[in-house]
Structure formats: C-alpha cells, structure tokens
Design an enzyme around this catalytic site. Structure first.
Site, short mmCIF file in Angstrom:
data_model
loop_
_atom_site.label_atom_id
_atom_site.label_comp_id
_atom_site.label_asym_id
_atom_site.label_seq_id
_atom_site.Cartn_x
_atom_site.Cartn_y
_atom_site.Cartn_z
N ARG A 132 0.82 -1.22 0.00
CA ARG A 132 0.00 0.00 0.00
C ARG A 132 0.85 1.27 0.00
NH1 ARG A 132 -4.89 -2.04 4.03
NH2 ARG A 132 -6.22 -2.83 2.34
N LYS A 154 -19.00 -16.52 3.24
CA LYS A 154 -20.45 -16.36 3.37
C LYS A 154 -21.13 -15.79 2.13
CE LYS A 154 -20.43 -15.71 8.39
NZ LYS A 154 -20.77 -14.78 9.48
N GLY A 211 -8.70 -7.68 -0.88
CA GLY A 211 -8.94 -8.68 0.16
C GLY A 211 -8.01 -9.87 0.11
N GLY A 215 -13.09 -3.87 0.41
CA GLY A 215 -14.45 -3.37 0.62
C GLY A 215 -14.86 -2.35 -0.42
#
Length: 394
Positions: A37, A199, A353, A376
């Site tokens: 980053r 999920k 992610g 996100g």
C-alpha cells in the site's frame, strides 16, 4: 472520473497539499511486513514532491479505540519505510491536528514530506466530525485523496475534509476507479467472475451485480456449500447459511434465465476438523460425509474452473477457494491463481482482500493486469454503490 479533477489539474508549487493515503499496513513490532500500500501511493507522492508541494500525508492504521495514542497502532514505522522507498527524509508528527502537527507543517519547505500520526487515535475521524474536518483542512491549501482502500468510508479524512479545500484525486484513486468501472461497464468477453470467501450473505449484492454483467460466474470458498444445499445436497458440517439457501436457489435460477454459466464445485477436500493436520478426504459433492466439513475445492473442480478461466478475455476475482492459509487446503486457490496468471490474453483484475494475499503468497502478483488495494471499496463499486470518498471529489 471525467467530472473529478486529478493532481495533474492542480498547481501545487509552494502549497501545503493534504493527502489521504492508505498506509493501513501489517506490522511486526517496528517493521512493515508488507509495503504494497505504501508503494501504491508513491507515484502521487513523487509527483507532489517534484512539483514543489509541502506534502502532508495522513492515514489510519488498524482499529485503535479512538481515545488517544496506542503504541502498536503508531504510523511511525510506515514513515520510516516510506523514507526508504522515496530515498529522502520523511518527517513525522506525533499527533494529527495538535501542536506537533501544526509546527511540523509550518516548518515544511518545497518538496518536503510529513506523515501525521494515526487519524483514528481521534474518535472524531470515524464520526466525520465537522470540527475535526476543519482542523485537518487548516493544515492544507489543497486536498488530495489517494486512498481507494478507504473510499467506501464517509470519514473526516476521506470525505468530510473535501468540503473545506479544493479537492483532487491522486493517481492510485484515479486508476482504481477507472480500471474497475471500465471492466464492469465494457468488459472484453467472455467475462469470467470468480467469487470465493466464507459467506453468501457477505457477497449477495456482488453476485446479483455480476449476474447482470458476467458470462460465467465461478463460486468457491465456504459460500459454495449454501449453493450446494440449495441443490438439495448434504454438506456435512461445512459452513452453510441455512437462511440463505432459498436466495442461493433464486440466484441459480437467475443465472439460468440470463444464460450465465454458474459453476459450482463437483468435488471438495473435506476434513474432520478445522486444522491443517486433520484427517482428509477428497469426495464428490454428492458424497460429503455427515461428520466432515469441506475446506477447499477438489482437483476436478480446480480443473473445471481453470478451463473456464483459460477461455476468458476478462477476469475479476475476489475471494479464495478454500482455507488457503493452511497448506492442506491451499491447492484450490493456488490452481485458480495459476490459471488466472497463465491467461495472458485476458484483462485480469484481483478485487482486493484475501485474493491479493493469495496471489502474493503464490508469488503471482506480477502476472496480474491489476490488483486492487481496496477489498471493501472494490466490492461496493462492483455492486454499483456510490463511494463517499469518490463522491466528495465531484
């Protein structure tokens, strides 16, 4: 991004430029263990340095309580790593908007760089508190947002401060938004989207959005068992969201109605415990033992998925195929990563992610067209949602 100004539109010489970067990096004590980053922000920082700006960088790190300084969340190690990468001194302020920050901003000369301490040591950051926005704005003449990874948060440093200063997008922000929206709006076809993770409930909007755009949708990870349950299969002790089985069935029907090929595992690697040294069995999805859990896609599935990926002209990947952090269950994710890397004809985007961690773990990052820095934020962009950090620049 046509309605957003970038740093190429800004006159920065001699001006204090307040830059939101994403230096939320992993630390081991005083050492930055992954500087991806920080490196991603270098083009914007270098442009401002070369332009003679007084560069004031700000970022958050981790999830401090917001009650003041916490040693383990200090950005000081990030400042040290940035100095190494830039090959020049980087000053560090021991606070964000306090006396030390104000004094060090005032002392900057043309081309100097300063990093403020962790924004989230002040609880007003996450609340987008107007007073905190004004105090931040007082440190700059211009504002640049180059933190795509936090663009989905309406915080003081990502959205609020833009109301007080002339605002611009940095190079990373510009490239992330242009690349992701470009692929989604006009992908080269066939467009194959790969979704993993644990999920279905976390990815429901993403799946819905991709069913409108993709030619093939590949499902892996823990979420596949909810789809398999919707097909009437027994999934043993695998992760499965009973409340979402019906919805998963609806999505399979939507895929069929739209002519989208929705691929699910045909075999899985099962274990009798969530552990690397558990007893393993590779079985057909029709024969998952009642006392075992699926923790990776099987070799037949990996082959099936790799074949679909190999024919793609555009690939979007978010989420692992299994518990790739454990060597016993990494093969599926590795096979998908290698298939994406091997398709040199395709535009390949890794949507932030765990997928980024996977391509780094398998040393394949340099084989991907684009790796998003924001998990996100990239997911919300795929869902077609407005990002506060981007909207504030309009």
């Amino acid at each position: 991004m046509t309605d957003i100004k970038t740093i190429d539109d800004a006159e920065v010489a001699g001006k204090r430029v307040l830059v939101r970067v994403d230096f939320n990096v992993p630390l081991d004590g005083d050492t930055v263990t992954d500087d991806t980053r920080i490196r991603a922000a270098l083009p914007t920082i270098q442009k401002l340095v070369d332009g003679g700006a007084h560069v004031v960088l700000m970022s958050h790190l981790g999830r401090p309580a917001g009650e003041g300084f916490e040693e383990k969340f200090s950005l000081r190690p990030a400042a040290a790593r940035l100095a190494e990468l830039l090959g020049r001194d980087v000053a560090f302020a021991a606070d964000t908007v306090g006396e030390d920050a104000r004094a060090k901003v005032a002392a900057l000369a043309d081309g100097d760089v300063l990093l403020l301490e962790n924004l989230r040591f002040d609880k007003r950051e996450k609340k987008n508190d107007p007073a905190f926005c004004e105090e931040l704005a007082a440190l700059g003449d211009l504002y640049v947002n180059d933190a795509f990874g936090t663009a989905h948060r309406a915080h003081a440093s990502t959205a609020g401060v833009a109301a007080y200063l002339p605002s611009y997008a940095g190079y990373l922000m510009e490239r992330e938004v242009a690349t992701l929206t470009g692929m989604l709006d006009e992908p080269r076809r066939p467009f194959v989207a790969i979704l993993g993770g644990s999920k279905v409930s976390d990815k429901i909007k993403v799946i819905d959005a991709l069913l409108e755009k993709a030619d093939t949708l590949i499902i892996g990870g823990g979420m596949c068992f909810t789809f398999l349950a919707a097909q009437g299969k027994s999934v043993g002790t695998s992760l499965m969201e009973a409340d979402w089985v019906e919805r998963a069935g609806d999505m399979m029907k939507k895929a069929a109605d739209r002519g989208v090929s929705l691929l699910l595992p045909v075999d899985v690697v099962c274990a009798d415990a969530f552990a690397n040294d558990a007893n393993l069995a590779t079985v057909s999805v029709d024969e998952i033992p009642d006392d075992m859990m699926g923790l990776d896609i099987g070799p037949e599935t990996a082959e099936l998925y790799a074949e679909a990926i190999g024919m793609a002209k555009s690939v979007f990947w978010n989420g692992p195929m299994g518990v790739f952090e454990m060597p016993s269950f990494e093969a599926g994710t590795r096979a998908v990563a290698e298939a994406v890397a091997a398709n040199e004809e395709a535009d390949t985007i890794i949507g932030g992610g765990d997928s980024v961690a996977a391509v780094n773990q398998f040393d394949l990052a340099d084989k991907m067209t684009f790796i998003s820095t924001g998990g996100g934020a990239s997911m919300e962009l795929v869902q077609g949602e407005a990002l506060p950090g981007v909207e504030a620049l309009r």
